[in-house]
Scaffold this motif. Sequence first.
Motif, PDB file in Angstrom:
ATOM      1  N   ASP A  87       1.020  -1.105  -0.018  1.00 31.84           N
ATOM      2  CA  ASP A  87      -0.343  -0.231  -0.268  1.00 31.84           C
ATOM      3  C   ASP A  87       1.151   1.413  -0.284  1.00 31.84           C
ATOM      4  O   ASP A  87       1.375   2.392   0.781  1.00 31.84           O
ATOM      5  CB  ASP A  87      -0.481   0.055   1.457  1.00 31.84           C
ATOM      6  CG  ASP A  87      -1.644   1.303   1.144  1.00 31.84           C
ATOM      7  OD1 ASP A  87      -1.542   2.279   0.254  1.00 31.84           O
ATOM      8  OD2 ASP A  87      -2.815   0.949   2.482  1.00 31.84           O
ATOM      9  N   ILE A  88       1.509   1.627  -1.527  1.00 29.62           N
ATOM     10  CA  ILE A  88       1.952   2.788  -1.105  1.00 29.62           C
ATOM     11  C   ILE A  88       1.554   3.605  -1.171  1.00 29.62           C
ATOM     12  O   ILE A  88       2.567   4.888   0.145  1.00 29.62           O
ATOM     13  CB  ILE A  88       2.506   2.873  -2.805  1.00 29.62           C
ATOM     14  CG1 ILE A  88       2.816   2.048  -3.549  1.00 29.62           C
ATOM     15  CG2 ILE A  88       3.512   3.957  -3.083  1.00 29.62           C
ATOM     16  CD1 ILE A  88       3.786   0.996  -2.696  1.00 29.62           C
ATOM     17  N   GLU A  89       0.240   3.519  -0.477  1.00 30.39           N
ATOM     18  CA  GLU A  89      -0.199   5.601   0.145  1.00 30.39           C
ATOM     19  C   GLU A  89       0.371   5.894   1.844  1.00 30.39           C
ATOM     20  O   GLU A  89       1.224   6.436   2.140  1.00 30.39           O
ATOM     21  CB  GLU A  89      -1.540   5.577  -0.746  1.00 30.39           C
ATOM     22  CG  GLU A  89      -1.753   7.280   0.170  1.00 30.39           C
ATOM     23  CD  GLU A  89      -1.472   8.126  -0.080  1.00 30.39           C
ATOM     24  OE1 GLU A  89      -1.519   9.465   0.405  1.00 30.39           O
ATOM     25  OE2 GLU A  89      -0.509   8.631  -1.362  1.00 30.39           O
ATOM     26  N   ALA A  90      -0.105   3.904   2.423  1.00 30.20           N
ATOM     27  CA  ALA A  90      -0.063   4.433   4.014  1.00 30.20           C
ATOM     28  C   ALA A  90       1.645   4.339   3.672  1.00 30.20           C
ATOM     29  O   ALA A  90       2.270   5.158   4.827  1.00 30.20           O
ATOM     30  CB  ALA A  90      -0.882   2.827   4.196  1.00 30.20           C
ATOM     31  N   MET A  91       2.462   3.777   2.626  1.00 29.23           N
ATOM     32  CA  MET A  91       4.012   3.576   2.825  1.00 29.23           C
ATOM     33  C   MET A  91       4.400   4.972   3.139  1.00 29.23           C
ATOM     34  O   MET A  91       5.805   5.127   4.005  1.00 29.23           O
ATOM     35  CB  MET A  91       4.537   2.688   2.146  1.00 29.23           C
ATOM     36  CG  MET A  91       6.073   2.951   2.049  1.00 29.23           C
ATOM     37  SD  MET A  91       6.801   3.730   0.966  1.00 29.23           S
ATOM     38  CE  MET A  91       8.168   3.075   0.440  1.00 29.23           C
ATOM     39  N   ARG A  92       3.424   6.001   2.184  1.00 27.98           N
ATOM     40  CA  ARG A  92       4.679   6.922   1.580  1.00 27.98           C
ATOM     41  C   ARG A  92       4.384   8.128   3.238  1.00 27.98           C
ATOM     42  O   ARG A  92       5.504   8.924   3.426  1.00 27.98           O
ATOM     43  CB  ARG A  92       3.946   7.925   0.735  1.00 27.98           C
ATOM     44  CG  ARG A  92       2.953   8.022   0.416  1.00 27.98           C
ATOM     45  CD  ARG A  92       2.680   8.868  -0.656  1.00 27.98           C
ATOM     46  NE  ARG A  92       2.815   9.808  -0.690  1.00 27.98           N
ATOM     47  CZ  ARG A  92       2.509  11.137  -0.672  1.00 27.98           C
ATOM     48  NH1 ARG A  92       1.061  11.261  -0.198  1.00 27.98           N
ATOM     49  NH2 ARG A  92       3.098  11.928  -0.965  1.00 27.98           N
ATOM     50  N   ARG A  93       2.798   8.127   3.416  1.00 25.55           N
ATOM     51  CA  ARG A  93       2.315   8.688   4.601  1.00 25.55           C
ATOM     52  C   ARG A  93       3.152   8.101   6.313  1.00 25.55           C
ATOM     53  O   ARG A  93       3.619   8.899   6.685  1.00 25.55           O
ATOM     54  CB  ARG A  93       0.892   8.084   4.684  1.00 25.55           C
ATOM     55  CG  ARG A  93       0.023   9.134   3.920  1.00 25.55           C
ATOM     56  CD  ARG A  93      -1.396   8.917   4.854  1.00 25.55           C
ATOM     57  NE  ARG A  93      -1.601   8.131   5.119  1.00 25.55           N
ATOM     58  CZ  ARG A  93      -2.357   6.922   4.668  1.00 25.55           C
ATOM     59  NH1 ARG A  93      -2.416   7.451   2.934  1.00 25.55           N
ATOM     60  NH2 ARG A  93      -3.043   5.866   5.074  1.00 25.55           N
ATOM     61  N   SER A  94       3.968   7.079   6.328  1.00 26.23           N
ATOM     62  CA  SER A  94       3.915   6.211   7.670  1.00 26.23           C
ATOM     63  C   SER A  94       5.896   7.352   7.144  1.00 26.23           C
ATOM     64  O   SER A  94       6.575   7.437   8.297  1.00 26.23           O
ATOM     65  CB  SER A  94       4.449   5.136   7.537  1.00 26.23           C
ATOM     66  OG  SER A  94       5.518   4.557   8.648  1.00 26.23           O
ATOM     67  N   ILE A  95       6.185   7.488   6.294  1.00 26.02           N
ATOM     68  CA  ILE A  95       7.613   7.269   5.761  1.00 26.02           C
ATOM     69  C   ILE A  95       8.086   8.987   6.981  1.00 26.02           C
ATOM     70  O   ILE A  95       8.557   9.520   7.137  1.00 26.02           O
ATOM     71  CB  ILE A  95       8.286   7.173   5.149  1.00 26.02           C
ATOM     72  CG1 ILE A  95       8.370   5.778   4.884  1.00 26.02           C
ATOM     73  CG2 ILE A  95      10.019   7.923   4.310  1.00 26.02           C
ATOM     74  CD1 ILE A  95       9.635   5.317   3.665  1.00 26.02           C
ATOM     75  N   GLY A  96       6.715   9.871   6.082  1.00 24.77           N
ATOM     76  CA  GLY A  96       6.502  11.112   6.096  1.00 24.77           C
ATOM     77  C   GLY A  96       8.098  11.386   5.007  1.00 24.77           C
ATOM     78  O   GLY A  96       8.011  11.201   4.113  1.00 24.77           O
ATOM     79  N   GLN A  97       8.819  13.226   5.535  1.00 23.37           N
ATOM     80  CA  GLN A  97       9.621  14.204   4.065  1.00 23.37           C
ATOM     81  C   GLN A  97      11.209  13.813   4.531  1.00 23.37           C
ATOM     82  O   GLN A  97      11.331  13.501   5.568  1.00 23.37           O
ATOM     83  CB  GLN A  97       9.435  15.505   4.459  1.00 23.37           C
ATOM     84  CG  GLN A  97      10.111  16.086   4.212  1.00 23.37           C
ATOM     85  CD  GLN A  97       9.837  17.509   3.940  1.00 23.37           C
ATOM     86  OE1 GLN A  97      10.757  18.292   4.793  1.00 23.37           O
ATOM     87  NE2 GLN A  97       8.749  18.054   2.916  1.00 23.37           N
ATOM     88  N   VAL A  98      11.711  13.194   3.393  1.00 27.32           N
ATOM     89  CA  VAL A  98      12.607  13.471   2.697  1.00 27.32           C
ATOM     90  C   VAL A  98      13.292  14.450   2.352  1.00 27.32           C
ATOM     91  O   VAL A  98      13.144  14.923   1.508  1.00 27.32           O
ATOM     92  CB  VAL A  98      13.017  11.594   2.177  1.00 27.32           C
ATOM     93  CG1 VAL A  98      14.663  11.666   1.614  1.00 27.32           C
ATOM     94  CG2 VAL A  98      12.629  11.224   2.793  1.00 27.32           C
TER      95      VAL A  98
END
Length: 378
Positions: A87-98
């Motif tokens: 689930d790419i959307e859930a994964m990107r929200r969890s990682i936050g900002q780079v």
Amino acid sequence: MAQTTYESISTKQTLNRVKEERMPFDWSINPYRGCGHGCSFCYARAFQSFIGMGAEDEFQHHIFMKTNAAEALAKQLSDAAAKFGHDIEAMRRSIGQVTIGTATDPYQPIEGKAEITRECLKQLAKYRISTSITTRSPLVLRDMDILTRMEDVSVNISLNTLDADLIRKLEPASPHPASRLEAVWRLSSAGIRTGVFAAPVLPYLTDGEGGLRELLSRVKEHGASFAMISLLRLSRDVKKWYMETLKLHFPEVVQSYRELYRAGAYAEEQYVRSFKMMAARLLSEHGLEWMAARRTENPSTGYYDPATGGKASGLAEGIGGNVAGAGSQGSAGYKEEEERDREAAPSLSTRRRKLPEPAAPVSAEELKPEVEQLSFPF
């Protein structure tokens, strides 16, 4: 003239968690160690001691290239996606900002050939990671084909003065201020949220109200949607090199610096307080206030930590220290109509300068997660 040595090294992980709670981002990426721009005041010079090197000439003339950075990043992000069932959307929200470029410029000269930053950008775009880039170089324009296809990206162009002669003395191999302003213009015109980091402001050299007002005025004309102003910090290792540079080019301010920084890495408190008030006023005057994004945590899940494969606690502190800029104008205002933009920066609207180009344009397949490339026969 000293010869520059480029040394290839491998990294186990490209994403590094930011532990400082005041920072408005969650992860950092630095594809290089050392920087060919050679800025005499760069705080990253102090990091050389961590690898047994000096903060002086080695910083500019011995560059370490993390040649496997993109491959290591791909593995970290792929593992993170798997943890979330792709689930790419859930994964990107969890990682936050780079943020790319917290300890060295990701677009320093060697990047023109090495393309390590470019390859890392492809991976961040592929997994739709919120990304911020900080650089002094218009070489970032080379990667417009990726940046314009990213869902959440911003670029911070570092520029602390319009005085090209002063820049050449203190930043011996960094780009001319006019080319940095043009980069701001081209990025913002392409719809990429772009701002300027007037950092570090150098006491007695670039801290005058008139010079800063002119800088912010030009920045605004060139389409910047925000700006940040911060004062010079001089750690022990950096101070030694910077003071030697001042003795060579600006001996008249050396004693003033000794007095201003006599207590340590930060300028004297009264000076800092007065400067921050002026800087905040100028930012407000030009509508360029900047607010750091705050790091938040989903209390039920926490952040996924690609470095460990587990969860990490969330952080919710904004940026602090000797930084001016509060409140936010949002991203509106920098995408206004082309005719108004041309009136704001007529010198650039008719310019036909050749832009840097990548060795090969990015393909659509490169920016798709593997899970979206799968086909299922029926």
